[in-house]
Design an enzyme around this catalytic site. Sequence first.
Site, PDB file in Angstrom:
ATOM      1  N   GLY A   1      40.024  43.789  43.611  1.00 43.61           N
ATOM      2  CA  GLY A   1      40.263  42.637  42.741  1.00 43.61           C
ATOM      3  C   GLY A   1      40.627  42.950  41.313  1.00 43.61           C
TER       4      GLY A   1
ATOM      5  N   ARG B   1      28.761  35.403  43.987  1.00 42.90           N
ATOM      6  CA  ARG B   1      28.909  35.949  45.341  1.00 42.90           C
ATOM      7  C   ARG B   1      27.703  35.684  46.237  1.00 42.90           C
ATOM      8  NH1 ARG B   1      31.850  41.846  44.305  1.00 42.90           N
ATOM      9  NH2 ARG B   1      33.854  40.985  43.612  1.00 42.90           N
TER      10      ARG B   1
END
Length: 365
Positions: free
Chosen positions: A62, A289
Amino acid sequence: MNDLRYLINFNSEEIETEYHDVIIIGSGIAGVYTALEIPEEFDVAIVTKETIDISNSVLAQGGIAVSLDKEDSPELHFKDTIVAGAGLCDEESVWVLVKEAASNIECICKYGVNFDKKGDDLALTREGAHSKNRIIHAGDTTGKEVCDKLIAEVKTRKNVVIKERVFAIDLITENNECKGILVYDEDTSAFKLYLSNFVICATGGFGQIYTNTTNPEVATGDGISLAYRAGAELMDMEFIQFHPTVLYHPENKTFLISEAVRGEGAMLLNNKGQRFMPDYHELRELAPRDIVSRAIFAEMTKTDSTNVYLDISFKDKEYLENRFPNILKTCLSYGIDITKDTIPVSPAEHYCMGGYGRMYSEGLI
């Protein structure tokens, strides 16, 4: 030495020995970047149990969080991090993270790391729990780009020697001082002693103890174990981060589908095709997350399914080819066209948030 603390018996007077000013165990970004920052008058050895290009860092997709936008600030980055950590973060460490991020990014750019740009500025996207766009990236292979350039640079340093396929077995201590490491050299099939006044552990996590993990085979926790045997106090070992979106396919349950995909608008759907994250958190797919992972587990339980689905197919094909080339290519190899199809995903072990606490042995960092 015949000490029950060590994994094997050895005679320090008979074993092959060499000295280095600094020994770094581990060849991910942390280890290699540390070697580059050490003044060149010091002799440095990087010890890695595989080749230098194999590490968890290489697999990172990412990007890296850094507050560069004019509407952003280290203070906002700090606030977001504390919220994402549910109040359990070490605030002093978080301040170091957010305040030193920009200068460190500037430094690695000088080593040749090519992040994506928008005009003359670094391109910024968003990931979970961030209130601003502050993720810099290099396509969807950011970790590999950073590692490739840092490794290329460290190979030019005359003061750095890279010891590949050399397994660190134990830290050698005497009178509560770290004196070096005992290693096994796979190429010569011999045990050796590397002595030093400074030993830096940058060995990564232990994802391989989990059935499903994004980590490579080298992430087995042996570095943490050798530090513990030498007197290190470990802390927060229970803080294991699960990545919410890992490819769920009969042939691959380890390939990461970057959080940046959700940062670019991808939606999570259950096996009935229903979007569910708005029912769990106001940030929806960009919640922290741990929240997204638990929501996915809850949906899998409710619908008696093994996975959920990630949909980014509404984006333009050319855009996806440029922004996520590796994810697109890998998914295609399993018959999934992300420009048309939803991606089957489920959570998997991703990152060890805890690790070394205080070091009781002098010379061990």
